[in-house]
Design a protein around this motif. Structure first.
Motif, short mmCIF file in Angstrom:
data_model
loop_
_atom_site.label_atom_id
_atom_site.label_comp_id
_atom_site.label_asym_id
_atom_site.label_seq_id
_atom_site.Cartn_x
_atom_site.Cartn_y
_atom_site.Cartn_z
N PRO A 163 -14.18 23.10 -51.54
CA PRO A 163 -13.15 22.36 -52.30
C PRO A 163 -12.42 21.30 -51.47
CG PRO A 163 -12.79 24.75 -52.43
CD PRO A 163 -13.89 24.52 -51.47
N LYS A 164 -12.54 21.35 -50.16
CA LYS A 164 -11.83 20.41 -49.29
C LYS A 164 -12.66 19.19 -48.94
CE LYS A 164 -9.24 24.24 -47.36
NZ LYS A 164 -8.84 24.96 -46.17
N ILE A 165 -13.94 19.19 -49.30
CA ILE A 165 -14.84 18.10 -48.94
C ILE A 165 -14.58 16.87 -49.80
CG2 ILE A 165 -17.28 17.38 -48.93
CD1 ILE A 165 -16.50 19.27 -46.64
N SER A 214 -15.76 11.77 -41.16
CA SER A 214 -14.87 12.18 -40.07
C SER A 214 -13.75 13.08 -40.59
CB SER A 214 -14.30 10.97 -39.34
OG SER A 214 -13.50 10.19 -40.20
N GLY A 215 -13.22 12.78 -41.74
CA GLY A 215 -12.19 13.63 -42.34
C GLY A 215 -12.74 15.00 -42.69
N ASN A 216 -13.97 15.03 -43.21
CA ASN A 216 -14.59 16.30 -43.56
C ASN A 216 -14.82 17.15 -42.31
OD1 ASN A 216 -14.66 15.76 -46.30
ND2 ASN A 216 -16.73 14.91 -46.24
N LYS A 217 -15.22 16.51 -41.24
CA LYS A 217 -15.43 17.24 -39.99
C LYS A 217 -14.15 17.92 -39.55
CE LYS A 217 -17.23 16.62 -35.32
NZ LYS A 217 -17.81 15.70 -34.35
#
Length: 93
Positions: free
Chosen positions: A45-47, A53-56
């Motif tokens: 849900p956070k992807i 880069s934010g997802n990492k």
């Protein structure tokens, strides 16, 4: 009016592509076991599609939080997270 129609069409196509990516990622995750599946479900849900880069950072933060709360074992967590991430990457491919 033409511009709005073209934009709406392009948006619909990209949404369909993203949904297909999520379907592929979910199918991949169905084969995960235990902690890897738990990590996938917690991170999914956070992807944000297209924000690598934010997802990492979100993945790292979520996994750290899960370890600190003893939701997943520290031992072997890197490998388990990599398995979950491999499925999540199907969304952006």
């Amino acid at each position: 009016m033409k511009t709005v129609t073209i934009f709406a069409f392009a948006l619909a196509i990209s949404a369909t592509g993203a949904q297909a990516g999520w379907n592929e990622a979910d199918a991949c995750a169905a084969g995960l076991s235990g902690d890897s599946k738990l990590i996938y479900n917690r991170v999914k849900p956070k992807i944000v599609v297209g924000d690598k880069s934010g997802n990492k950072a979100r993945i790292k933060s979520t996994v750290k939080d899960m370890v600190s709360k003893d939701e997943v074992a520290f031992f072997g967590v890197r490998g388990k997270a990599k398995q979950a991430v491999a499925c999540l990457q199907k969304v952006d491919s």
